[in-house]
Design a protein around this motif. Structure first.
Motif, PDB file in Angstrom:
ATOM      1  N   SER A  82       0.817  -1.206   0.000  1.00 26.86           N
ATOM      2  CA  SER A  82       0.000   0.000   0.000  1.00 26.86           C
ATOM      3  C   SER A  82       0.851   1.256   0.000  1.00 26.86           C
ATOM      4  CB  SER A  82      -0.916   0.008   1.221  1.00 26.86           C
ATOM      5  OG  SER A  82      -1.839  -1.047   1.168  1.00 26.86           O
ATOM      6  N   LYS A  83       0.278   2.314  -0.564  1.00 24.48           N
ATOM      7  CA  LYS A  83       0.921   3.619  -0.609  1.00 24.48           C
ATOM      8  C   LYS A  83      -0.039   4.655  -0.030  1.00 24.48           C
ATOM      9  CE  LYS A  83       3.613   2.260  -4.662  1.00 24.48           C
ATOM     10  NZ  LYS A  83       3.974   2.554  -6.059  1.00 24.48           N
ATOM     11  N   ILE A  84       0.474   5.836   0.260  1.00 26.88           N
ATOM     12  CA  ILE A  84      -0.363   6.880   0.839  1.00 26.88           C
ATOM     13  C   ILE A  84      -0.208   8.182   0.075  1.00 26.88           C
ATOM     14  CG2 ILE A  84      -0.188   5.850   3.142  1.00 26.88           C
ATOM     15  CD1 ILE A  84       1.639   8.196   3.911  1.00 26.88           C
ATOM     16  N   SER A  85      -1.149   9.085   0.332  1.00 29.14           N
ATOM     17  CA  SER A  85      -1.189  10.447  -0.213  1.00 29.14           C
ATOM     18  C   SER A  85      -1.430  10.445  -1.720  1.00 29.14           C
ATOM     19  CB  SER A  85       0.085  11.241   0.119  1.00 29.14           C
ATOM     20  OG  SER A  85       1.115  10.957  -0.801  1.00 29.14           O
ATOM     21  N   SER A  86      -1.692  11.633  -2.249  1.00 31.85           N
ATOM     22  CA  SER A  86      -1.940  11.755  -3.690  1.00 31.85           C
ATOM     23  C   SER A  86      -0.691  11.455  -4.498  1.00 31.85           C
ATOM     24  CB  SER A  86      -2.436  13.176  -4.006  1.00 31.85           C
ATOM     25  OG  SER A  86      -1.477  14.137  -3.605  1.00 31.85           O
ATOM     26  N   ASP A  87       0.481  11.465  -3.853  1.00 29.91           N
ATOM     27  CA  ASP A  87       1.736  11.166  -4.545  1.00 29.91           C
ATOM     28  C   ASP A  87       2.018   9.663  -4.607  1.00 29.91           C
ATOM     29  OD1 ASP A  87       2.278  13.872  -4.933  1.00 29.91           O
ATOM     30  OD2 ASP A  87       3.190  14.037  -2.947  1.00 29.91           O
ATOM     31  N   ARG A  88       1.161   8.855  -3.931  1.00 27.41           N
ATOM     32  CA  ARG A  88       1.258   7.396  -3.973  1.00 27.41           C
ATOM     33  C   ARG A  88       2.659   6.920  -3.587  1.00 27.41           C
ATOM     34  NH1 ARG A  88      -2.962   6.259  -2.759  1.00 27.41           N
ATOM     35  NH2 ARG A  88      -2.675   4.101  -3.383  1.00 27.41           N
ATOM     36  N   VAL A  89       3.027   7.149  -2.335  1.00 25.05           N
ATOM     37  CA  VAL A  89       4.344   6.754  -1.858  1.00 25.05           C
ATOM     38  C   VAL A  89       4.218   5.723  -0.743  1.00 25.05           C
ATOM     39  CG1 VAL A  89       5.449   8.932  -2.471  1.00 25.05           C
ATOM     40  CG2 VAL A  89       4.375   8.692  -0.223  1.00 25.05           C
ATOM     41  N   VAL A  90       5.220   4.851  -0.640  1.00 26.51           N
ATOM     42  CA  VAL A  90       5.279   3.867   0.438  1.00 26.51           C
ATOM     43  C   VAL A  90       5.677   4.578   1.723  1.00 26.51           C
ATOM     44  CG1 VAL A  90       6.531   1.855   1.313  1.00 26.51           C
ATOM     45  CG2 VAL A  90       5.787   1.922  -1.082  1.00 26.51           C
ATOM     46  N   ASN A  91       4.978   4.263   2.830  1.00 24.38           N
ATOM     47  CA  ASN A  91       5.247   4.918   4.093  1.00 24.38           C
ATOM     48  C   ASN A  91       4.907   3.951   5.221  1.00 24.38           C
ATOM     49  OD1 ASN A  91       4.540   6.683   6.543  1.00 24.38           O
ATOM     50  ND2 ASN A  91       5.320   8.228   5.113  1.00 24.38           N
ATOM     51  N   GLN A  92       5.699   3.993   6.290  1.00 18.84           N
ATOM     52  CA  GLN A  92       5.475   3.083   7.413  1.00 18.84           C
ATOM     53  C   GLN A  92       4.182   3.369   8.161  1.00 18.84           C
ATOM     54  OE1 GLN A  92       7.586   0.490   6.485  1.00 18.84           O
ATOM     55  NE2 GLN A  92       7.296   0.175   8.682  1.00 18.84           N
ATOM     56  N   MET A  93       3.519   4.476   7.851  1.00 18.63           N
ATOM     57  CA  MET A  93       2.203   4.730   8.443  1.00 18.63           C
ATOM     58  C   MET A  93       1.219   3.643   8.038  1.00 18.63           C
ATOM     59  SD  MET A  93       1.177   8.747   8.319  1.00 18.63           S
ATOM     60  CE  MET A  93      -0.459   8.302   8.926  1.00 18.63           C
ATOM     61  N   ARG A  94       1.420   3.107   6.815  1.00 19.47           N
ATOM     62  CA  ARG A  94       0.457   2.157   6.255  1.00 19.47           C
ATOM     63  C   ARG A  94       1.236   0.952   5.750  1.00 19.47           C
ATOM     64  NH1 ARG A  94      -3.626   3.815   1.329  1.00 19.47           N
ATOM     65  NH2 ARG A  94      -5.389   2.494   1.939  1.00 19.47           N
ATOM     66  N   THR A  95       1.064  -0.172   6.426  1.00 17.71           N
ATOM     67  CA  THR A  95       1.896  -1.337   6.115  1.00 17.71           C
ATOM     68  C   THR A  95       1.104  -2.473   5.475  1.00 17.71           C
ATOM     69  OG1 THR A  95       1.626  -2.008   8.442  1.00 17.71           O
ATOM     70  CG2 THR A  95       3.649  -0.835   7.839  1.00 17.71           C
ATOM     71  N   SER A  96      -0.092  -2.182   5.018  1.00 15.09           N
ATOM     72  CA  SER A  96      -0.929  -3.196   4.371  1.00 15.09           C
ATOM     73  C   SER A  96      -0.504  -3.409   2.921  1.00 15.09           C
ATOM     74  CB  SER A  96      -2.393  -2.745   4.395  1.00 15.09           C
ATOM     75  OG  SER A  96      -2.518  -1.499   3.722  1.00 15.09           O
ATOM     76  N   SER A  97      -1.195  -4.320   2.242  1.00 15.66           N
ATOM     77  CA  SER A  97      -1.098  -4.448   0.789  1.00 15.66           C
ATOM     78  C   SER A  97      -2.481  -4.133   0.217  1.00 15.66           C
ATOM     79  CB  SER A  97      -0.660  -5.856   0.378  1.00 15.66           C
ATOM     80  OG  SER A  97      -1.516  -6.842   0.927  1.00 15.66           O
ATOM     81  N   THR A 132      -2.136  21.923   0.326  1.00 17.39           N
ATOM     82  CA  THR A 132      -0.907  21.973  -0.469  1.00 17.39           C
ATOM     83  C   THR A 132      -0.854  20.878  -1.537  1.00 17.39           C
ATOM     84  OG1 THR A 132       0.136  20.659   1.268  1.00 17.39           O
ATOM     85  CG2 THR A 132       0.459  23.036   1.357  1.00 17.39           C
ATOM     86  N   SER A 133      -1.777  19.926  -1.480  1.00 17.00           N
ATOM     87  CA  SER A 133      -1.799  18.834  -2.449  1.00 17.00           C
ATOM     88  C   SER A 133      -2.585  19.233  -3.696  1.00 17.00           C
ATOM     89  CB  SER A 133      -2.445  17.592  -1.821  1.00 17.00           C
ATOM     90  OG  SER A 133      -2.731  16.620  -2.799  1.00 17.00           O
ATOM     91  N   LYS A 134      -2.090  18.812  -4.862  1.00 13.81           N
ATOM     92  CA  LYS A 134      -2.818  19.076  -6.107  1.00 13.81           C
ATOM     93  C   LYS A 134      -4.202  18.446  -6.084  1.00 13.81           C
ATOM     94  CE  LYS A 134       1.322  19.395  -9.041  1.00 13.81           C
ATOM     95  NZ  LYS A 134       2.048  18.796 -10.190  1.00 13.81           N
ATOM     96  N   ALA A 135      -4.321  17.298  -5.408  1.00 14.96           N
ATOM     97  CA  ALA A 135      -5.596  16.581  -5.362  1.00 14.96           C
ATOM     98  C   ALA A 135      -6.658  17.344  -4.577  1.00 14.96           C
ATOM     99  CB  ALA A 135      -5.392  15.199  -4.753  1.00 14.96           C
ATOM    100  N   ALA A 136      -6.245  18.333  -3.779  1.00 15.55           N
ATOM    101  CA  ALA A 136      -7.205  19.081  -2.960  1.00 15.55           C
ATOM    102  C   ALA A 136      -8.175  19.902  -3.802  1.00 15.55           C
ATOM    103  CB  ALA A 136      -6.461  19.986  -1.986  1.00 15.55           C
ATOM    104  N   SER A 137      -7.860  20.123  -5.066  1.00 17.20           N
ATOM    105  CA  SER A 137      -8.775  20.860  -5.935  1.00 17.20           C
ATOM    106  C   SER A 137     -10.073  20.088  -6.165  1.00 17.20           C
ATOM    107  CB  SER A 137      -8.107  21.160  -7.281  1.00 17.20           C
ATOM    108  OG  SER A 137      -7.785  19.958  -7.959  1.00 17.20           O
ATOM    109  N   ASN A 138     -10.025  18.786  -5.975  1.00 14.49           N
ATOM    110  CA  ASN A 138     -11.237  17.948  -5.979  1.00 14.49           C
ATOM    111  C   ASN A 138     -11.109  16.992  -4.797  1.00 14.49           C
ATOM    112  OD1 ASN A 138     -13.593  16.610  -6.575  1.00 14.49           O
ATOM    113  ND2 ASN A 138     -12.750  15.471  -8.308  1.00 14.49           N
ATOM    114  N   ASN A 139     -11.327  17.531  -3.622  1.00 14.31           N
ATOM    115  CA  ASN A 139     -11.003  16.789  -2.404  1.00 14.31           C
ATOM    116  C   ASN A 139     -12.002  15.685  -2.102  1.00 14.31           C
ATOM    117  OD1 ASN A 139      -9.404  16.243  -0.139  1.00 14.31           O
ATOM    118  ND2 ASN A 139      -9.251  18.415   0.392  1.00 14.31           N
TER     119      ASN A 139
END
Length: 219
Positions: free
Chosen positions: A68-83, A137-144
């Motif tokens: 799994s990845k997080i945020s609109s940038d789709r990055v791997v982060n230890q906050m979320r360790t699922s698949s 600050t995220s580009k995705a916030a324009s359609n949140n």
């Protein structure tokens, strides 16, 4: 008190979810529900998916899971360790049916729905407390994002609760049931209180289907 919201001020807001208990009828499906919190709204629904539908979603997604990845940038982060994985919109008859049902429950046109996501958590895996909406600050916030439905696809032997630390709410996964919450309010303090997470799985596996809705259409 600074930041305190009076009931009249809260009443000036509106909920997206407009059903009144104790049940909702969606097609030929009877869905009992209970309100866990009002501002922000948190609702637990029973029998959103049948046992067979849950099993099919797990079967269809099993060979397509990735870290799994997080945020609109789709990055791997230890906050979320699922698949996890995403189905394409209306990818097959089952996905089409599920998307339509969830959209009806959430009271938002399906055109505002992101692709249905399936997540799998094994022992020790979790999703630490977070917000589902995007920061300004995220580009995705324009359609949140404005609301979330998490449907539990199996019984978890131990752990894996969905928790809302600011609201003192903890929900135990139950196959076919779901938790719904929203965070589209004009009052940002209400939105912030939708902070939530997935507690670590202690024993067994946890499978969920997640539907996010956006303010404007995405399909």
């Amino acid at each position: 008190m600074e930041g305190y919201i009076t009931e009249p001020e809260k009443a000036a807001e509106q909920h997206l979810f407009d059903a009144v208990g104790p049940v909702m009828i969606v097609g030929d499906t009877v869905i009992p529900f209970t309100q866990q919190h009002t501002w922000p709204l948190v609702v637990v629904l029973e029998d959103v998916l049948s046992s067979g539908e849950c099993d099919q979603l797990i079967q269809l997604s099993s060979d397509r899971m990735k870290r799994s990845k997080i945020s609109s940038d789709r990055v791997v982060n230890q906050m979320r360790t699922s698949s996890g994985m995403f189905f394409e919109e209306s990818e097959n008859d089952l996905i089409h049916t599920v998307e339509k049902r969830l959209a009806t429950i959430m009271n938002i046109p399906v055109e505002h729905a992101e692709g249905l996501q399936i997540l799998k958590y094994t022992p020790g895996q979790e999703y630490k407390a977070h917000h589902d909406y995007f920061l300004p600050t995220s580009k995705a916030a324009s359609n949140n994002r404005i609301s979330t439905m998490v449907v539990y696809l199996n019984e978890v032997e131990e752990g894996g609760e969905t928790y809302f630390p600011a609201l003192n709410i903890s929900i135990t996964p139950k196959k076919g049931s779901a938790v719904y919450f929203e965070y589209f309010y004009n009052d940002e303090e209400l939105n912030k209180q939708s902070l939530h997470g997935g507690a670590p799985v202690i024993k067994g596996e946890k499978w969920v289907a997640t539907q996010w809705m956006r303010r404007k259409r995405v399909r």
